[in-house]
Write an enzyme that holds these catalytic residues in place. Structure first.
Site, short mmCIF file in Angstrom:
data_model
loop_
_atom_site.label_atom_id
_atom_site.label_comp_id
_atom_site.label_asym_id
_atom_site.label_seq_id
_atom_site.Cartn_x
_atom_site.Cartn_y
_atom_site.Cartn_z
N ASP A 41 64.00 -4.45 -1.60
CA ASP A 41 64.58 -5.55 -2.36
C ASP A 41 65.91 -6.03 -1.77
O ASP A 41 66.77 -6.56 -2.47
CB ASP A 41 64.79 -5.14 -3.82
CG ASP A 41 65.67 -3.89 -3.95
OD1 ASP A 41 66.00 -3.29 -2.91
OD2 ASP A 41 66.02 -3.54 -5.09
N HIS A 245 69.11 -8.29 29.27
CA HIS A 245 69.25 -8.32 27.81
C HIS A 245 69.27 -6.90 27.25
O HIS A 245 68.56 -6.59 26.30
CB HIS A 245 68.13 -9.15 27.19
CG HIS A 245 68.26 -10.61 27.45
ND1 HIS A 245 67.22 -11.51 27.26
CD2 HIS A 245 69.31 -11.36 27.88
CE1 HIS A 245 67.63 -12.72 27.57
NE2 HIS A 245 68.90 -12.66 27.95
N ASP A 262 78.48 -8.87 27.22
CA ASP A 262 78.08 -10.25 26.93
C ASP A 262 78.09 -10.37 25.42
O ASP A 262 77.20 -9.83 24.74
CB ASP A 262 76.69 -10.52 27.52
CG ASP A 262 76.26 -11.98 27.40
OD1 ASP A 262 76.76 -12.69 26.50
OD2 ASP A 262 75.39 -12.40 28.19
N ASP A 273 80.13 -17.70 23.67
CA ASP A 273 79.30 -16.88 24.56
C ASP A 273 80.13 -16.51 25.79
O ASP A 273 80.39 -17.37 26.64
CB ASP A 273 78.05 -17.68 24.95
CG ASP A 273 77.01 -16.85 25.67
OD1 ASP A 273 77.22 -15.64 25.84
OD2 ASP A 273 75.97 -17.43 26.06
N HIS A 352 68.41 -15.43 37.20
CA HIS A 352 68.47 -16.38 36.07
C HIS A 352 69.27 -17.61 36.47
O HIS A 352 69.91 -17.65 37.53
CB HIS A 352 69.08 -15.70 34.83
CG HIS A 352 70.48 -15.19 35.01
ND1 HIS A 352 71.60 -15.99 34.97
CD2 HIS A 352 70.94 -13.92 35.23
CE1 HIS A 352 72.69 -15.25 35.13
NE2 HIS A 352 72.32 -13.99 35.31
N HIS A 356 73.36 -22.64 30.25
CA HIS A 356 72.48 -23.20 29.22
C HIS A 356 73.36 -23.97 28.25
O HIS A 356 74.58 -23.79 28.19
CB HIS A 356 71.71 -22.09 28.49
CG HIS A 356 72.58 -20.99 27.93
ND1 HIS A 356 73.32 -21.12 26.76
CD2 HIS A 356 72.84 -19.74 28.40
CE1 HIS A 356 73.98 -20.00 26.53
NE2 HIS A 356 73.72 -19.14 27.51
N HIS A 363 71.60 -20.45 22.63
CA HIS A 363 70.81 -21.24 23.57
C HIS A 363 70.46 -22.53 22.82
O HIS A 363 69.45 -22.61 22.15
CB HIS A 363 69.56 -20.49 24.03
CG HIS A 363 69.87 -19.27 24.84
ND1 HIS A 363 69.04 -18.18 24.89
CD2 HIS A 363 70.92 -18.95 25.64
CE1 HIS A 363 69.56 -17.25 25.68
NE2 HIS A 363 70.71 -17.70 26.13
N GLU A 395 77.54 -18.96 34.10
CA GLU A 395 77.40 -17.50 34.08
C GLU A 395 76.61 -16.93 35.26
O GLU A 395 75.53 -16.38 35.08
CB GLU A 395 76.75 -17.06 32.77
CG GLU A 395 75.47 -17.80 32.40
CD GLU A 395 74.85 -17.26 31.13
OE1 GLU A 395 74.60 -16.04 31.05
OE2 GLU A 395 74.60 -18.07 30.21
N TYR A 399 72.92 -8.41 40.27
CA TYR A 399 72.36 -7.21 39.64
C TYR A 399 71.61 -6.43 40.72
O TYR A 399 70.56 -6.87 41.20
CB TYR A 399 71.42 -7.59 38.50
CG TYR A 399 72.01 -8.68 37.62
CD1 TYR A 399 72.85 -8.35 36.56
CD2 TYR A 399 71.75 -10.02 37.87
CE1 TYR A 399 73.42 -9.34 35.75
CE2 TYR A 399 72.32 -11.02 37.08
CZ TYR A 399 73.14 -10.67 36.03
OH TYR A 399 73.71 -11.66 35.25
N ARG A 416 78.28 -9.83 35.75
CA ARG A 416 78.13 -11.21 35.30
C ARG A 416 79.49 -11.68 34.77
O ARG A 416 80.21 -10.92 34.12
CB ARG A 416 77.06 -11.34 34.22
CG ARG A 416 76.80 -12.77 33.77
CD ARG A 416 75.47 -12.93 33.03
NE ARG A 416 75.39 -12.21 31.76
CZ ARG A 416 74.65 -11.12 31.57
NH1 ARG A 416 73.96 -10.60 32.56
NH2 ARG A 416 74.62 -10.53 30.38
N GLU A 418 80.93 -15.00 32.61
CA GLU A 418 80.44 -16.17 31.86
C GLU A 418 81.56 -16.80 31.05
O GLU A 418 82.31 -16.11 30.35
CB GLU A 418 79.32 -15.75 30.92
CG GLU A 418 78.79 -16.87 30.04
CD GLU A 418 77.70 -16.40 29.10
OE1 GLU A 418 76.91 -17.24 28.64
OE2 GLU A 418 77.65 -15.18 28.81
#
Length: 449
Positions: A41, A245, A262, A273, A352, A356, A363, A395, A399, A416, A418
């Site tokens: 609930d 991710h 990130d 971001d 990548h 974006h 995004h 960004e 890697y 990275r 960004e």
């Protein structure tokens, strides 16, 4: 969540009505998100649908915005929950239709309990209906129910809408270019997130867990008024930074590793971001610094390419050229820059795109191809032209997963960097520039902890 100023929301409803009228008129219907059960609930914290919030600024669940673009003047109607003293004791304030109409600048507000009765009346004789097509089975079923009720009045001379359009196509174009109200919120969100990253840098030390540093981020977000992160924070040490991710956030950080974070907060419905990468022990090793400086240089090239008149892909192309040259210089990739780009060899270490759209969603919505241009024969439509008011991330990264053919010194390094860029006349404004990103500045901040 701070109280929204209603003028921008009214202006957006009027602008939507103008665009609908240019297509012959009609009625737009946009519902907010449902409350989502977490277990038994309890529900997850409520977050309004982005399109609904964009048009209304109304914070409660069980609500629908209707924009009627017929007649001499367009009308906007809000359907929302009734006042309910008992539920307010348990769950907090409900505006109710009377207060919501005034507070949120609608021409009219009605009880959500009357929606099924009122919608067929509002859709009667409308030339078209605009709603989020196939957004959810429940919304589509409701629209089918209302249209069936209108068609049932055909013998009385009532006609149903002859066309159905996805209202998101119009709203996506509106949302892509931010107004002054949106830019102000995004600047504030960026400042909060920047301070959270600085706090995380200062808290980083060997032996701590990734989730401890995530907690520092969340503390700063909430302390400064953000209700929650804009997305699940990535706090990735060592080899975990090579997982784009990464979500576990539970590893122990070790001296000699890099930590990639990130993370960004959400404020008044808008996302920030930021990604930064720094040494757990406070100093970059030689190989780490070598790769880091390549990524930083690639970001600088991408930022320089982010300006009005450029194409969306120009920053990416600028970053890739610098990254490819850096990969060749340190032996990760063989051959020439042009060869590495043409063959895609660089993609093994940078898989990548460089950015974006950013806005209400991390995004964010908006076509990445220019809608006013035609694709050449056998080709794709040209990329979107950047215009003042657009916000996008920049960004780039590298890697390097461990592998036998990778120089040992670079194995398990993920980097990275960004930032959030607002396109302005002559270039771009970096909204997230308050976080150090030059290696020497990062080391100095960490020494001063």
């Amino acid at each position: 969540m701070t109280e929204p100023t209603m003028t921008p929301f009214r202006n957006r409803r009027l602008k939507l009505a103008e665009q609908m009228r240019a297509r012959g008129g009609g009625v737009a219907v946009v519902a907010t998100a449902p409350e989502v059960p977490r277990n038994r609930d309890t529900t997850y914290p409520f977050r309004a649908d982005s399109y609904f919030w964009y048009l209304s600024g109304f914070p409660e669940p069980e609500a629908v915005v209707v924009v009627d673009a017929r007649g001499a003047e367009p009308r906007s109607i809000l359907f929302c929950r009734d006042k309910n003293e008992e539920r307010e004791i348990w769950d907090g304030l409900r505006f109710g239709p009377a207060a919501a109409e005034v507070r949120f600048g609608f021409d009219e507000a009605k009880s959500i309990g009357t929606l099924d009765e009122e919608m067929p009346k509002l859709l009667a004789d409308a030339p078209a209906v605009y709603h989020p097509l196939a957004a959810s089975p429940e919304a589509d079923a409701a629209m089918q129910r209302w249209l069936a009720a209108v068609r049932g009045q055909a013998r009385a001379g009532v006609s149903a809408p002859a066309a159905a359009w996805d209202v998101r196509a119009l709203l996506d174009e509106m949302r892509l270019v931010k107004d002054a109200h949106e830019v102000d919120i995004m600047r504030r969100a960026a400042r909060i997130s920047a301070q959270a990253h600085v706090r995380a840098m200062k808290a980083t030390a060997p032996g701590r867990r990734e989730y401890e540093i995530e907690a520092e981020l969340l503390h700063e977000f909430r302390r400064q008024g953000s209700p929650f992160p804009a997305y699940g924070s990535i706090v990735a040490a060592g080899a975990n930074a090579c997982v784009l991710h990464y979500r576990e956030n539970d590893a122990t950080m070790r001296d000699g590793e890099l930590l990639l974070i990130d993370a960004g907060c959400e404020l008044d419905g808008y996302a920030s971001d930021i990604t930064r990468t720094w040494p757990v022990g406070g100093r970059f090793s030689g190989p780490q610094r070598e790769l880091y400086d390549i990524v930083l240089a690639s970001q600088a090239a991408a930022i320089a390419a982010t300006k009005p008149g450029a194409r969306f892909t120009d920053p990416h192309d600028a970053a890739v050229r610098v990254l490819a040259q850096g990969m060749i210089d340190c032996g990760l990739v063989q051959g020439t820059v042009d060869g590495a780009i043409e063959s895609g060899a660089y993609r093994r270490f940078y898989m990548h795109r460089t950015g974006h759209w950013l806005g209400m969603d991390v995004h964010d919505c908006g076509d990445y191809r220019e809608p006013g241009e035609v694709a050449p024969a056998g080709g794709d439509k040209p990329w979107r032209v950047l215009r003042p008011g657009m916000v996008l991330t920049v960004e780039p990264g590298i890697y390097v997963r461990a592998a036998d053919d990778v120089p040992e010194a670079y194995r398990d390094i993920g980097i990275r960097i960004e930032d959030d860029a607002l396109v302005i006349e002559g270039g771009c404004e970096i909204l997230t520039g308050d976080v150090p990103k030059v290696a020497a500045d990062i080391e100095a901040l960490m020494r001063a902890r």
